[in-house]
Design a protein around this motif. Structure first.
Motif, PDB file in Angstrom:
ATOM      1  N   ARG A 155     -62.531  19.819  -0.824  1.00 35.78           N
ATOM      2  CA  ARG A 155     -63.687  20.293  -1.589  1.00 35.78           C
ATOM      3  C   ARG A 155     -63.268  20.857  -2.942  1.00 35.78           C
ATOM      4  N   ARG A 157     -60.625  19.968  -4.617  1.00 39.61           N
ATOM      5  CA  ARG A 157     -60.208  18.818  -5.441  1.00 39.61           C
ATOM      6  C   ARG A 157     -61.428  18.118  -6.022  1.00 39.61           C
ATOM      7  N   ALA A 158     -62.470  17.949  -5.215  1.00 41.21           N
ATOM      8  CA  ALA A 158     -63.679  17.308  -5.733  1.00 41.21           C
ATOM      9  C   ALA A 158     -64.309  18.138  -6.845  1.00 41.21           C
ATOM     10  N   ARG A 159     -64.208  19.444  -6.737  1.00 38.67           N
ATOM     11  CA  ARG A 159     -64.772  20.280  -7.790  1.00 38.67           C
ATOM     12  C   ARG A 159     -63.905  20.275  -9.041  1.00 38.67           C
ATOM     13  N   GLY A 162     -64.096  16.631 -10.358  1.00 37.50           N
ATOM     14  CA  GLY A 162     -65.424  16.046 -10.416  1.00 37.50           C
ATOM     15  C   GLY A 162     -65.936  15.897 -11.837  1.00 37.50           C
TER      16      GLY A 162
END
Length: 467
Positions: A155, A157-159, A162
């Motif tokens: 999560r 990493r996605a933020r 992103g």
């Protein structure tokens, strides 16, 4: 006047004798007795009666019903000895009572069915028997902690990664935000540019080469364009022809970078302000070097080498969704000096990395802080052992989050240390999240380390540092 008495019929020895008292028997069995076999039937010369015999009444039909019970065992007759092993009771039968199962010495009684956990406890993934075994509970806790760390890492990493803008297209509109550069590296100036695509817009950085800068190597630029999005590598969105950006202060085509840099590592070292504690300088420098080692690890995996690590060509940007007070994001942007790596020892970046490490530490090298002494030890080992970038990254992770030199050696409990350290990090993240604190870049790096670490990797890192 009475006639003569009828002669009495004399019965033969083979004639059946009917019972005197009527009893209820099976009609089929009676019929079988009334009709003797052909071998025992006496031969007679009398003519057979021609009158048809009445048919016997039909036998009553019995209805068989299926049962779940086990038939009781008949006592063995004294004349017949049982053959083979004794029979065991049917363990799956529901009608087998305790007395019958206990009295049969052929096998053990049926174990009681294990009660299943209800809906409130179904998420545990354990049975009642597992809850009574400490090793099963311990294994489940370790699996949940590792899964939680990987979920938090994914999560974050996605933020952090992103919102990647993607490649540029001819239909995109570009507009210059500032006429002055937002950052200046050793060989390029960076300007903020807005790219508009319908209702979506992204802030990009136009990378303008400085006059008189060294001509970049085309192999390195091709490698940069082919690499997927990496947290510590500068990503490109495409080339912008001359005149595509109105009022641009440059001439000729320029490249658009996805991340907007704020400063360089050289500017970070020379920034003015109140003097910071040496411990903070050492930790901030270790976090920057850790990100640089991750970028160099990818280059070595692609068979590439960066001949020179210069602080003025290492960019720093604010990570997405993180507090401004946290550590910055390091970006390796000097792909013009990337060359194909000849086959040889893996530690091609060890010596320039050690030189950069001592440059970043500066006065903190003489500090008595454990982290500063560990970084100085690493700089010495880099020059002696020539480790790869992946091994250097593991050593930096051990200096930042453990284990310490006390756990170096044979028989060290690295496995228990890793499990306790994972549990502690999960509890710390939960406690801080309950207070409204958002995890930052350092939390993501620590999650990445503990999620991928093994006992072997920890042992190799300690051997590089303290061996």
């Amino acid at each position: 006047m009475s006639g003569p008495e009828p002669p009495t019929e004399t019965r033969g020895p083979d004639d059946p004798t009917l019972p005197t008292q009527p009893t209820y028997i099976n009609l089929g069995e009676v019929r079988a007795h009334l009709l003797p076999s052909k071998a025992c039937r006496p031969r007679t010369t009398e003519a057979l009666p021609t009158a048809p015999q009445p048919a016997p009444p039909p036998l009553p039909r019995k209805t068989l019903t299926r049962t779940q019970s086990v038939p009781t065992h008949r006592p063995a007759s004294p004349g017949r000895a049982p053959r083979g092993p004794p029979r065991r009771p049917l363990l799956g039968s529901r009608s087998l009572d305790e007395g019958q199962a206990g009295g049969d010495e052929a096998g053990p009684p049926c174990p009681p069915a294990e009660p299943a956990l209800g809906p409130p406890d179904a998420a545990l993934g354990l049975s009642v028997r597992d809850l009574q075994r400490p090793e099963a509970v311990r294994a489940a806790l370790e699996a949940w902690q590792l899964g939680a760390l990987r979920a938090v890492h994914a999560r974050l990493r996605a933020r952090l990664l992103g919102g990647h803008p993607g490649p540029c297209h001819p239909g995109h509109a570009l507009r210059l935000l500032d006429s002055s550069p937002c950052a200046e590296s050793g060989d390029a100036l960076y300007y903020r540019v807005v790219r508009v695509d319908g209702d979506a817009w992204h802030v990009l950085a136009a990378k303008v080469p400085k006059p008189g800068a060294e001509e970049p190597h085309p192999w390195g630029l091709e490698l940069q364009a082919s690499l997927a999005a990496h947290f510590n590598l500068q990503g490109l969105c495409g080339l912008v022809p001359e005149g595509a950006v109105p009022q641009a202060p440059w001439r000729g085509p320029v490249a658009l970078a996805a991340e907007v840099p704020e400063r360089t590592v050289a500017q970070w070292l020379a920034e003015e302000g109140a003097p910071r504690p040496l411990v903070d300088v050492a930790r901030a420098g270790a976090l920057l070097l850790l990100q640089l080692s991750a970028a160099l690890e990818l280059l070595e995996a692609r068979g590439a080498v960066l001949a020179e690590l210069r602080p003025e060509n290492l960019l720093l940007a604010a990570p997405r969704g993180c507090a401004a007070a946290g550590p910055p994001r390091l970006l390796l942007a000097d792909f013009g000096r990337v060359r194909p790596c000849p086959r040889g020892p893996p530690g091609t970046h060890a010596e320039p990395f050690a030189h950069l490490l001592r440059t970043l530490l500066g006065p903190a090298v003489a500090s008595a802080a454990p982290l500063a002494r560990g970084l100085e030890r690493l700089a010495t080992q880099l020059a002696l052992s020539q480790p790869s970038a992946a091994q250097t990254r593991g050593a930096l992770q051990a200096l930042l989050w453990g284990p310490g030199p006390e756990l170096h050696g044979r028989g060290a409990p690295l496995g228990p240390w890793l499990r306790v350290r994972r549990a502690l990090l999960v509890l710390q993240l939960a406690e801080r999240a309950a207070g409204g604190e958002v995890p930052g870049l350092e939390d993501w790096l620590c999650c990445e380390y503990l999620a991928e670490a093994t006992e072997a990797s920890l042992s190799h890192a300690l051997a590089l540092l303290w061996g």
